[in-house]
Design a protein around this motif. Structure first.
Motif, PDB file in Angstrom:
ATOM      1  N   SER A 216       0.590  -1.309  -0.037  1.00  0.00           N
ATOM      2  CA  SER A 216       0.005   0.014  -0.073  1.00  0.00           C
ATOM      3  C   SER A 216       0.813   1.273  -0.302  1.00  0.00           C
ATOM      4  O   SER A 216       0.388   2.159  -0.701  1.00  0.00           O
ATOM      5  CB  SER A 216      -0.889   0.072   1.158  1.00  0.00           C
ATOM      6  N   ARG A 217       2.098   0.949   0.659  1.00  0.00           N
ATOM      7  CA  ARG A 217       2.908   2.376   0.831  1.00  0.00           C
ATOM      8  C   ARG A 217       3.513   2.658  -0.555  1.00  0.00           C
ATOM      9  O   ARG A 217       3.625   3.832  -0.966  1.00  0.00           O
ATOM     10  CB  ARG A 217       3.977   2.342   1.890  1.00  0.00           C
ATOM     11  N   PHE A 218       3.709   1.634  -1.434  1.00  0.00           N
ATOM     12  CA  PHE A 218       4.377   1.676  -2.721  1.00  0.00           C
ATOM     13  C   PHE A 218       3.304   2.291  -3.586  1.00  0.00           C
ATOM     14  O   PHE A 218       3.648   3.336  -4.476  1.00  0.00           O
ATOM     15  CB  PHE A 218       4.700   0.295  -3.250  1.00  0.00           C
ATOM     16  N   PHE A 219       2.034   1.809  -3.604  1.00  0.00           N
ATOM     17  CA  PHE A 219       1.168   2.500  -4.446  1.00  0.00           C
ATOM     18  C   PHE A 219       0.947   4.054  -4.280  1.00  0.00           C
ATOM     19  O   PHE A 219       0.389   4.731  -5.173  1.00  0.00           O
ATOM     20  CB  PHE A 219      -0.064   1.787  -4.364  1.00  0.00           C
ATOM     21  N   ASN A 220       1.249   4.459  -2.913  1.00  0.00           N
ATOM     22  CA  ASN A 220       1.117   5.969  -2.621  1.00  0.00           C
ATOM     23  C   ASN A 220       2.210   6.582  -2.606  1.00  0.00           C
ATOM     24  O   ASN A 220       2.404   7.589  -2.088  1.00  0.00           O
ATOM     25  CB  ASN A 220       0.245   5.886  -1.375  1.00  0.00           C
ATOM     26  N   SER A 221       3.315   6.129  -2.852  1.00  0.00           N
ATOM     27  CA  SER A 221       4.552   6.864  -2.935  1.00  0.00           C
ATOM     28  C   SER A 221       4.815   7.425  -4.483  1.00  0.00           C
ATOM     29  O   SER A 221       4.224   7.301  -5.076  1.00  0.00           O
ATOM     30  CB  SER A 221       5.791   5.725  -2.874  1.00  0.00           C
ATOM     31  N   LYS A 222       5.927   8.240  -4.434  1.00  0.00           N
ATOM     32  CA  LYS A 222       6.404   8.977  -5.526  1.00  0.00           C
ATOM     33  C   LYS A 222       6.925   8.233  -6.499  1.00  0.00           C
ATOM     34  O   LYS A 222       7.119   8.455  -7.563  1.00  0.00           O
ATOM     35  CB  LYS A 222       7.413  10.046  -5.241  1.00  0.00           C
ATOM     36  N   TRP A 223       7.208   6.761  -6.427  1.00  0.00           N
ATOM     37  CA  TRP A 223       7.764   6.083  -7.253  1.00  0.00           C
ATOM     38  C   TRP A 223       6.563   5.388  -8.129  1.00  0.00           C
ATOM     39  O   TRP A 223       6.919   4.632  -9.125  1.00  0.00           O
ATOM     40  CB  TRP A 223       8.653   4.684  -6.599  1.00  0.00           C
ATOM     41  N   MET A 224       5.457   5.616  -7.697  1.00  0.00           N
ATOM     42  CA  MET A 224       4.225   4.868  -8.600  1.00  0.00           C
ATOM     43  C   MET A 224       3.963   6.043  -9.845  1.00  0.00           C
ATOM     44  O   MET A 224       3.704   7.078  -9.636  1.00  0.00           O
ATOM     45  CB  MET A 224       3.098   4.879  -7.688  1.00  0.00           C
ATOM     46  N   PRO A 225       4.018   5.539 -11.040  1.00  0.00           N
ATOM     47  CA  PRO A 225       4.025   6.154 -12.236  1.00  0.00           C
ATOM     48  C   PRO A 225       2.643   6.649 -12.437  1.00  0.00           C
ATOM     49  O   PRO A 225       2.447   7.555 -13.300  1.00  0.00           O
ATOM     50  CB  PRO A 225       4.590   5.328 -13.268  1.00  0.00           C
ATOM     51  N   PHE A 226       1.601   6.148 -11.775  1.00  0.00           N
ATOM     52  CA  PHE A 226       0.312   6.409 -12.392  1.00  0.00           C
ATOM     53  C   PHE A 226      -0.390   7.268 -11.091  1.00  0.00           C
ATOM     54  O   PHE A 226      -0.161   6.965 -10.057  1.00  0.00           O
ATOM     55  CB  PHE A 226      -0.506   5.070 -12.691  1.00  0.00           C
TER      56      PHE A 226
END
Length: 226
Positions: A216-226
């Motif tokens: 969940s933290r990955f999908f809300n991080s700056k590394w998520m391109p979308f």
């Protein structure tokens, strides 16, 4: 069951034994209480007297902390509130008309239409953002004097661990205190602590329940391109 066939079982038992006998996970030598320096006092002579000059008896001394190893209570009275709001709006309009050129007194035409050129452009942007944050921390924590500075100020440091049910709460504070700011009850408010470092954290079942998972933290991080 032989050890050769199950080496992982032996490793697991070794890890469990190490966790059971090793130091606690939250032990930190940097935050350990500072003991007072050992006093170099000659042993008193047994001459039958009750009071000796060599004894460290401060009958009329100030009870407030002023030496390395003394105990001081810090009253946490932290309350902060911040609010920020921003609004941006821009607009730009471009328009240009170019008449068709003339050849031998006649306007240039293409397909029977006059070759006039017109350019129209319009751009706009609207943005708004707001942020509000409020924090409050109250209570008391007793610390020790870790160092007495050259100007007389005191470097204090301490922590408090609370184990409640299935969780642990940790409060840490460090900073510099002026002796003049210490009250008669040996208490100083946290607002009078210079260069204060105050942290309040927790671990355990309740802390884990209030923490998002790594996916969940990955999908809300700056590394998520979308």
């Amino acid at each position: 069951m032989s050890v050769r066939r199950h080496p992982f079982a032996l490793c697991a038992l070794a890890l469990l034994a190490g966790c059971a006998s090793g130091p606690r996970a939250h032990d930190d030598a940097e935050w350990a209480p500072t003991p007072p320096p050992a006093a170099q006092i000659a042993p008193a002579q047994a001459d039958g007297s009750i009071y000796h000059d060599q004894q460290n008896m401060e009958l009329f001394a100030d009870p407030r902390a002023h030496r390395v190893g003394d105990i001081l209570t810090v009253a946490l009275v932290e309350s902060t509130q911040a609010s920020k709001k921003a609004t941006t709006s821009t607009s730009k309009t471009d328009k240009a008309n170019i008449a068709s050129p003339t050849v031998l007194g006649q306007n240039l035409s293409i397909g029977g239409k006059v070759a006039n050129i017109g350019l129209d452009g319009k751009r706009s942007f609207d943005g708004a953002g707001s942020s509000t944050q409020s924090n409050q921390l109250t209570g008391q924590i007793t610390v020790t004097v870790a160092q007495r500075l050259a100007n007389g100020n005191l470097l204090v440091r301490g922590e408090k661990w609370l184990t409640i049910n299935q969780g642990q709460e940790l409060v840490r504070i460090s900073g510099i205190v002026r002796p003049q700011d210490i009250g008669q009850d040996n208490v100083v408010p946290s607002t009078r602590v210079a260069d204060a470092r105050i942290s309040y954290t927790g671990r355990g079942t309740l802390a884990d329940a209030n923490t998002r998972g790594w996916l969940s933290r990955f999908f809300n991080s700056k590394w998520m391109p979308f």
